[in-house]
Design an enzyme around this catalytic site. Structure first.
Site, PDB file in Angstrom:
ATOM      1  N   SER A 240      51.472   2.742  18.379  1.00 39.76           N
ATOM      2  CA  SER A 240      52.865   2.978  18.759  1.00 39.76           C
ATOM      3  C   SER A 240      53.752   1.961  18.049  1.00 39.76           C
ATOM      4  O   SER A 240      53.457   0.771  18.017  1.00 39.76           O
ATOM      5  CB  SER A 240      53.025   2.890  20.277  1.00 39.76           C
ATOM      6  N   GLY A 242      57.181   1.853  18.673  1.00 39.67           N
ATOM      7  CA  GLY A 242      58.442   1.844  19.419  1.00 39.67           C
ATOM      8  C   GLY A 242      59.407   2.887  18.865  1.00 39.67           C
ATOM      9  O   GLY A 242      59.027   4.031  18.632  1.00 39.67           O
ATOM     10  N   GLY A 245      58.505   5.300  16.007  1.00 41.17           N
ATOM     11  CA  GLY A 245      57.564   6.410  16.138  1.00 41.17           C
ATOM     12  C   GLY A 245      56.135   5.947  16.272  1.00 41.17           C
ATOM     13  O   GLY A 245      55.850   4.992  16.994  1.00 41.17           O
ATOM     14  N   ASP A 272      52.456   4.163  28.254  1.00 40.07           N
ATOM     15  CA  ASP A 272      51.600   4.913  29.186  1.00 40.07           C
ATOM     16  C   ASP A 272      51.815   6.425  29.003  1.00 40.07           C
ATOM     17  O   ASP A 272      50.870   7.216  29.049  1.00 40.07           O
ATOM     18  CB  ASP A 272      51.919   4.529  30.639  1.00 40.07           C
TER      19      ASP A 272
HETATM   20  O1  F6P Z   1      48.759  -5.029  32.782  1.00 44.47           O
HETATM   21  P1  F6P Z   1      49.909  -5.546  31.985  1.00 44.47           P
HETATM   22  O2  F6P Z   1      49.636  -5.640  30.533  1.00 44.47           O
HETATM   23  O3  F6P Z   1      50.481  -6.815  32.564  1.00 44.47           O
HETATM   24  O4  F6P Z   1      51.051  -4.465  32.074  1.00 44.47           O
HETATM   25  C1  F6P Z   1      51.550  -4.044  33.301  1.00 44.47           C
HETATM   26  C2  F6P Z   1      52.863  -3.386  33.124  1.00 44.47           C
HETATM   27  O5  F6P Z   1      52.718  -2.303  32.232  1.00 44.47           O
HETATM   28  C3  F6P Z   1      53.218  -1.103  32.805  1.00 44.47           C
HETATM   29  O6  F6P Z   1      52.127  -0.368  33.267  1.00 44.47           O
HETATM   30  C4  F6P Z   1      53.977  -0.323  31.771  1.00 44.47           C
HETATM   31  O7  F6P Z   1      53.124  -0.012  30.702  1.00 44.47           O
HETATM   32  C5  F6P Z   1      54.072  -1.550  33.976  1.00 44.47           C
HETATM   33  O8  F6P Z   1      54.106  -0.578  34.975  1.00 44.47           O
HETATM   34  C6  F6P Z   1      53.418  -2.831  34.407  1.00 44.47           C
HETATM   35  O9  F6P Z   1      54.322  -3.709  35.004  1.00 44.47           O
END
Ligand code: F6P
Length: 328
Positions: A240, A242, A245, A272
């Site tokens: 990814s 950002g 693309g 996600d």
């Molecule tokens: O597990 P990590 O890398 O701290 O990321 C957690 C964060 O990433 C997310 O899942 C978004 O990708 C958020 O919901 C969450 O706060």
């Protein structure tokens, strides 16, 4: 055989508290425009998008029992099967500053629920048994997000080996040094049977860390991603980039696709949604470029609102029609 199902495994979930600001000035007092609290953590974000696409999905892993209400409500509302253990203590809260002027978010992610070594060992054992009972050959399992304090790549490695032994397809979406260590260990025959990895989705910085060199342009990203397929036995990669693309690579080729321009409410959860959409299409047997485009459409749809999940399917389909994957 039944249609494959997805299990997301999140060992460091988070309650995401998004604070909306018009602008961000470090060191200044800010008056927030509003605030929103959501169940978060990488696998939970992926599960929310899969569920919005009408797919059966189980959110697995563990949560702090003290503040699990937001997760219970989200799972029930979205139709996500709740496979998460409850452990003593509270799940972390991550702060997200969604800044209108910048059209992006600044994330402050806390370390997470710290457990004593015996409690961790018991949790791992219990989680492993639950997954053994639930996961069938051909199901897809995503190892998602960061690890909680007191754990290391060994925890992911043991889970990956256990799930691969059950015939699951392994997906990894974790970052930092853990990703490199994990991929190297799973590909190392000296450590046990080689575990093929079906899919990873690093961002540019994570891929740079994996290959230990800067990747200045799309071509360099594509070369690095394809080399990783060969050296680490990763079947499919989406990198990814950002707003720029994504780049995709597998044994057959490499592609790039530009992101469609949309109004951004938050960038939290974009990755996600990209993983979720791509996996949904791959599980349907689509090729990587088709699946990656669908994932990008899910991400573009996701970032237009703060709540996890997706807008109506028609909007996602229209976004997908605006994205072209071209070979590089
Ligand atoms: O597990 P990590 O890398 O701290 O990321 C957690 C964060 O990433 C997310 O899942 C978004 O990708 C958020 O919901 C969450 O706060």
């Amino acid at each position: 055989m039944n249609a494959p199902r997805l299990f997301t495994i999140t060992l460091n979930p988070a309650i995401d508290q998004t604070v909306r600001l018009d602008r961000l000035l470090p060191g200044e007092v800010h008056r927030a425009l509003g605030e929103q609290t959501e169940a978060g953590g990488k696998g939970i974000g992926v599960a929310a998008v899969l569920a919005a696409l009408g797919r059966p999905v189980t959110a697995s892993g563990w949560l702090g029992a003290d503040n699990d209400a937001v997760f219970r409500a989200a799972f029930a509302e979205r139709g996500i099967t709740d496979g998460m253990l409850r452990l003593p203590g509270a799940t972390r809260t991550n702060i997200k500053l969604a800044v209108a002027e910048r059209g992006d978010s600044t994330d402050i992610n806390l370390p997470g629920l710290a457990l004593a070594p015996e409690a961790l060992q018991a949790a791992e054992q219990q989680l492993g048994e639950r997954l053994d009972a639930a996961v069938a050959p051909g199901d897809w399992c995503e190892l998602a997000g960061s690890l909680p304090p007191g754990t290391d790549a060994g925890l992911w490695e043991r889970l990956a080996r256990r799930l691969a032994a059950r015939g699951a397809q392994i997906v990894i979406d974790t970052g930092g040094a853990v990703l490199g260590t994990l991929l190297a260990r799973l590909a190392d025959p000296a450590r046990g049977p080689v575990v093929p990895v079906a899919f990873i989705k690093p961002n540019r910085a994570e891929l740079e860390e994996l290959v230990a060199r800067p990747l200045h342009d799309t071509l360099a990203v594509a070369d690095a991603a394809q080399a990783l397929c060969q050296t680490h036995g990763v079947r499919q990669i989406v990198v990814s980039l950002g707003g720029q693309g994504a780049v995709m690579a597998d044994g057959q080729g490499r592609w790039q696709a530009a992101a469609p321009a949309v109004t951004v409410a938050t960038t939290v959860g974009a990755g996600d949604a990209l993983v979720a959409g791509t996996l949904a299409a791959l599980m349907d047997g689509q090729t990587l470029p088709v699946a990656g485009v669908f994932g990008m459409a899910c991400a573009a749809a996701r970032i237009q609102r703060i709540a996890p999940g997706l807008p109506p399917r028609q909007e996602v389909t229209e976004l997908a029609a605006r994205i072209r994957a071209t070979p590089i």
